[in-house]
Design an enzyme around this catalytic site. Structure first.
Site, PDB file in Angstrom:
ATOM      1  N   CYS A   1     -55.612  10.773  34.162  1.00  0.00           N
ATOM      2  CA  CYS A   1     -56.160  11.263  32.892  1.00  0.00           C
ATOM      3  C   CYS A   1     -55.377  12.456  32.345  1.00  0.00           C
ATOM      4  O   CYS A   1     -55.314  12.643  31.128  1.00  0.00           O
ATOM      5  CB  CYS A   1     -57.623  11.668  33.070  1.00  0.00           C
ATOM      6  SG  CYS A   1     -58.705  10.303  33.540  1.00  0.00           S
TER       7      CYS A   1
ATOM      8  N   TRP B   1     -61.186   4.154  39.555  1.00  0.00           N
ATOM      9  CA  TRP B   1     -60.272   3.567  40.527  1.00  0.00           C
ATOM     10  C   TRP B   1     -58.983   4.354  40.692  1.00  0.00           C
ATOM     11  O   TRP B   1     -58.295   4.200  41.698  1.00  0.00           O
ATOM     12  CB  TRP B   1     -59.915   2.131  40.119  1.00  0.00           C
ATOM     13  CG  TRP B   1     -59.481   1.994  38.684  1.00  0.00           C
ATOM     14  CD1 TRP B   1     -60.253   1.590  37.642  1.00  0.00           C
ATOM     15  CD2 TRP B   1     -58.181   2.278  38.134  1.00  0.00           C
ATOM     16  NE1 TRP B   1     -59.523   1.592  36.471  1.00  0.00           N
ATOM     17  CE2 TRP B   1     -58.250   2.014  36.741  1.00  0.00           C
ATOM     18  CE3 TRP B   1     -56.978   2.718  38.671  1.00  0.00           C
ATOM     19  CZ2 TRP B   1     -57.157   2.186  35.893  1.00  0.00           C
ATOM     20  CZ3 TRP B   1     -55.883   2.900  37.824  1.00  0.00           C
ATOM     21  CH2 TRP B   1     -55.976   2.623  36.464  1.00  0.00           C
ATOM     22  N   ASN B   2     -58.606   5.181  39.721  1.00  0.00           N
ATOM     23  CA  ASN B   2     -57.239   5.696  39.719  1.00  0.00           C
ATOM     24  C   ASN B   2     -56.986   6.788  40.759  1.00  0.00           C
ATOM     25  O   ASN B   2     -55.889   6.893  41.289  1.00  0.00           O
ATOM     26  CB  ASN B   2     -56.847   6.184  38.325  1.00  0.00           C
ATOM     27  CG  ASN B   2     -57.730   7.303  37.815  1.00  0.00           C
ATOM     28  OD1 ASN B   2     -58.943   7.291  38.014  1.00  0.00           O
ATOM     29  ND2 ASN B   2     -57.141   8.275  37.154  1.00  0.00           N
TER      30      ASN B   2
ATOM     31  N   GLU C   1     -54.531   5.964  24.214  1.00  0.00           N
ATOM     32  CA  GLU C   1     -54.169   6.287  25.591  1.00  0.00           C
ATOM     33  C   GLU C   1     -53.583   5.048  26.255  1.00  0.00           C
ATOM     34  O   GLU C   1     -54.211   3.992  26.296  1.00  0.00           O
ATOM     35  CB  GLU C   1     -55.394   6.768  26.367  1.00  0.00           C
ATOM     36  CG  GLU C   1     -55.087   7.196  27.782  1.00  0.00           C
ATOM     37  CD  GLU C   1     -56.324   7.677  28.538  1.00  0.00           C
ATOM     38  OE1 GLU C   1     -56.185   8.515  29.435  1.00  0.00           O
ATOM     39  OE2 GLU C   1     -57.429   7.198  28.228  1.00  0.00           O
TER      40      GLU C   1
ATOM     41  N   LYS D   1     -71.342   5.230  42.879  1.00  0.00           N
ATOM     42  CA  LYS D   1     -70.797   3.905  42.593  1.00  0.00           C
ATOM     43  C   LYS D   1     -69.288   4.033  42.385  1.00  0.00           C
ATOM     44  O   LYS D   1     -68.818   4.342  41.294  1.00  0.00           O
ATOM     45  CB  LYS D   1     -71.413   3.283  41.336  1.00  0.00           C
ATOM     46  CG  LYS D   1     -71.085   1.786  41.209  1.00  0.00           C
ATOM     47  CD  LYS D   1     -71.071   1.285  39.807  1.00  0.00           C
ATOM     48  CE  LYS D   1     -69.719   1.454  39.154  1.00  0.00           C
ATOM     49  NZ  LYS D   1     -68.634   0.655  39.788  1.00  0.00           N
ATOM     50  N   PRO D   2     -68.499   3.818  43.444  1.00  0.00           N
ATOM     51  CA  PRO D   2     -67.052   3.788  43.254  1.00  0.00           C
ATOM     52  C   PRO D   2     -66.645   2.457  42.647  1.00  0.00           C
ATOM     53  O   PRO D   2     -67.409   1.481  42.670  1.00  0.00           O
ATOM     54  CB  PRO D   2     -66.508   3.930  44.680  1.00  0.00           C
ATOM     55  CG  PRO D   2     -67.573   3.323  45.536  1.00  0.00           C
ATOM     56  CD  PRO D   2     -68.890   3.586  44.838  1.00  0.00           C
ATOM     57  N   ASP D   3     -65.446   2.398  42.092  1.00  0.00           N
ATOM     58  CA  ASP D   3     -64.928   1.114  41.624  1.00  0.00           C
ATOM     59  C   ASP D   3     -64.767   0.187  42.828  1.00  0.00           C
ATOM     60  O   ASP D   3     -64.285   0.592  43.883  1.00  0.00           O
ATOM     61  CB  ASP D   3     -63.581   1.326  40.929  1.00  0.00           C
ATOM     62  CG  ASP D   3     -63.113   0.082  40.206  1.00  0.00           C
ATOM     63  OD1 ASP D   3     -62.624  -0.847  40.884  1.00  0.00           O
ATOM     64  OD2 ASP D   3     -63.232   0.025  38.973  1.00  0.00           O
TER      65      ASP D   3
ATOM     66  N   GLY E   1     -64.079   8.519  33.634  1.00  0.00           N
ATOM     67  CA  GLY E   1     -63.616   7.216  33.164  1.00  0.00           C
ATOM     68  C   GLY E   1     -63.221   7.266  31.706  1.00  0.00           C
ATOM     69  O   GLY E   1     -62.839   8.316  31.181  1.00  0.00           O
TER      70      GLY E   1
ATOM     71  N   GLU F   1     -65.725  13.435  32.489  1.00  0.00           N
ATOM     72  CA  GLU F   1     -64.291  13.645  32.297  1.00  0.00           C
ATOM     73  C   GLU F   1     -63.715  12.339  31.808  1.00  0.00           C
ATOM     74  O   GLU F   1     -63.760  11.321  32.511  1.00  0.00           O
ATOM     75  CB  GLU F   1     -63.576  14.105  33.561  1.00  0.00           C
ATOM     76  CG  GLU F   1     -62.149  14.550  33.219  1.00  0.00           C
ATOM     77  CD  GLU F   1     -61.203  14.603  34.381  1.00  0.00           C
ATOM     78  OE1 GLU F   1     -60.271  13.781  34.416  1.00  0.00           O
ATOM     79  OE2 GLU F   1     -61.396  15.460  35.256  1.00  0.00           O
ATOM     80  N   LEU F   2     -63.158  12.361  30.594  1.00  0.00           N
ATOM     81  CA  LEU F   2     -62.799  11.124  29.909  1.00  0.00           C
ATOM     82  C   LEU F   2     -61.287  11.045  29.675  1.00  0.00           C
ATOM     83  O   LEU F   2     -60.519  11.587  30.444  1.00  0.00           O
ATOM     84  CB  LEU F   2     -63.605  11.030  28.615  1.00  0.00           C
ATOM     85  CG  LEU F   2     -65.122  11.238  28.812  1.00  0.00           C
ATOM     86  CD1 LEU F   2     -65.856  11.214  27.491  1.00  0.00           C
ATOM     87  CD2 LEU F   2     -65.698  10.197  29.769  1.00  0.00           C
TER      88      LEU F   2
END
Length: 541
Positions: free
Chosen positions: A312, A181-182, A410, A205-207, A256, A278-279
């Site tokens: 992130c 979502w960000n 985080e 699948k987007p938020d 995410g 990517e976390l």
């Protein structure tokens, strides 16, 4: 308090940060998200249920949306697989031309998507515009470079002259993409562009809360010439729909949290399909003794508080050399307290809202626990309900140490902790003392020193004299995380070739790699031995 009063410029008794004034006649959610717009954007969603999304600015509903079931996800993959072969058969240059047309459309119509990004994420318009820039840069890069990345490559064969070897790049098929979502524009279509140009279809699948932005991107790509069938969208709760995407995909792209990323990786591994992750990050900024204090303080504002820290690669740990720490903190705190908060669909605000209740509670928990255990709030630390339900002032904490949660977890919000150091080796060790390794920032007037420090930091990207934008915007170079911050890379050759399978085609000419022309096995073995020695002497690889 009326809406006009909430948006008037002032310093609220609730906090120190002023509120950016809304321009006269500013657009509202009702002006942007009309029933006609929602109907057009959602016509491509495979969903038989109903759900909704909301705007963080007020907490109110933006739109009713289709919700997908597991059967709907399966149907989306059926549609994508039916459309993908014809798309893959199109030349790489023709596919790349779609991206270049998309680039032009995005820049020409960016006001539309800026409104959607702001309404769905709550971020300031300038930070929304970062997404437009990122997508346009990626579209241009892969629109220009994809044919070169994907073209057949000649390699030296087993026996020079006798063996002709060619490396081909074949699309994987249907890529399953789970987007956060960000950054709903950049991290949805921005990541999908190299998948499309390499001949794949995508089921995204987007938020749900930021789905309209991703759907706008789909609509614009189709206008640019992408066949509608190769871009399918499904919506629904992550724990329900996410595993279904992984279950059907030929390759998975996920951005995410680290916790969810591990689950995605396990699901992909069980099916022996590739995955890019990517976390999270707990990114460090190092301000060395010779840094320009004013420039570093201004850069820290961008590094720490862009998109309200919900990025992130934003900075959450700020290490400053003891010799300049007081001067830096004075300037940084003054700039932070002066940042204008706002929610209007216009430029002017320097920071917007958190995305929702979960992010707000996490930020409040980190700050309140740190203060209870002895940390000091230098700036911020206030929930600004006078502006909107999820606004929280940009916050600087001093005196943070373990076991405070903010020290190692985080935050993913507008909170940064300040640490002082005297020894360069020690601060590099501290910066690396985390499970994460996504991004870092180094500030110094000595470029050579900056590069030397950067090379010792265990992060996928390092920015010298900036926070995150230069490395991310350098799309010819790979971007991604080390350690618990992820697997694989976006951008550059790695960002497109991951969506392909390498295929080697070797054409043997004149004679086989076997005894021939009357040779027996022993003579053939002797010939090959002599040939290998000769190739080494001739420095053939």
């Amino acid at each position: 308090m009326t809406d006009s009063q909430a948006l008037a410029p002032h310093s609220s008794p609730l906090g120190t940060n002023p509120v950016a004034a809304a321009p006269a006649g500013a657009r509202t959610a009702a002006d942007v998200v009309t029933p006609e717009v929602v109907a057009q954007l959602t016509r491509g969603v495979v969903g038989t249920g109903r759900t909704a999304n909301h705007t963080p600015f007020t907490g109110e509903k933006l739109a009713d949306l289709p919700e997908s079931t597991p059967d709907d996800v399966a149907e989306a993959f059926v549609r994508a697989r039916a459309a993908q072969p014809a798309w893959a058969a199109t030349s790489a240059r023709a596919r790349a031309a779609v991206l270049l047309r998309f680039h032009d459309l995005v820049l020409a119509r960016q006001a539309e998507v800026l409104d959607l990004i702001q309404l769905e994420t709550g971020k300031a318009r300038l930070h929304a515009q970062e997404e437009v820039l990122g997508v346009a840069i990626a579209a241009r890069h892969y629109g220009r470079m994809a044919p070169a990345y994907l073209k057949p490559k000649r390699h030296t064969g087993a026996v020079p002259l006798l063996t002709k070897t060619t490396e081909l790049r074949q699309p994987r098929g249907v890529v399953g993409q789970i987007a956060p979502w960000n950054y709903p524009f950049e991290l949805s279509v921005g990541d999908a562009l190299p998948a499309f140009v390499s001949g794949n279809a995508v089921v995204m699948k987007p938020d749900t809360e930021t789905a309209l932005t991703a759907l706008w991107a789909r609509d614009l790509l189709i206008e640019a010439g992408l066949p509608a069938g190769v871009f399918q969208v499904v919506l629904g709760e992550g724990p329900v729909i996410g595993p279904e995407v992984v279950k059907h995909a030929d390759y998975v792209s996920f951005t995410g949290s680290t916790r969810t990323g591990r689950e995605v990786a396990q699901g992909a591994a069980a099916r022996l399909v590739g995955v890019t992750l990517e976390l999270g990050g707990k990114n460090a900024m190092l301000v060395l003794h010779d840094a320009d204090v004013d420039k570093a303080a201004a850069g820290a504002i961008r590094a720490c508080f862009s998109s309200a820290g919900q990025l992130c690669i934003s900075i959450e740990r700020l290490y400053v050399h003891e010799s300049i720490a007081d001067a830096f903190l004075e300037r940084f705190a003054a700039r932070t307290k002066a940042m204008r908060l706002g929610r209007s669909l216009a430029y002017g605000a320097e920071m917007g809202s958190l995305v929702g209740e979960r992010q707000l509670e996490n930020v409040k928990r980190h700050v309140e626990e740190a203060v209870a255990k002895g940390a000091t709030v230098v700036a911020g630390g206030v929930h600004r309900t006078d502006i909107g339900p999820y606004f929280y002032e940009p916050t600087i904490l001093d005196g943070v140490e373990a076991p405070m949660a903010v020290c190692g977890e985080e935050t993913f919000g507008p909170v940064v902790s300040i640490y002082r150091f005297t020894d360069e080796d020690d601060v590099i060790e501290q910066a690396n003392a985390t499970a994460y390794g996504l991004n870092a920032s180094v500030w110094t007037k000595d470029g050579r020193r900056g590069h030397a420090v950067a090379a010792r930091l265990r992060t996928g990207t390092v920015n010298i004299n900036e926070g995150y934008a230069p490395a991310y915007g350098s799309v010819r170079a790979p971007m991604g995380g080390m350690k618990d911050s992820g697997l694989g890379r976006r951008h550059g050759s790695e960002g497109i070739l991951k969506y392909t399978e390498a295929q080697t085609v070797a054409h043997q000419r004149l004679m086989p790699l076997a005894p021939s022309f009357g040779m027996d096995d022993e003579k053939f073995a002797a010939l090959m031995t002599t040939s290998l020695k000769a190739m080494k002497a001739l420095r053939l690889r």
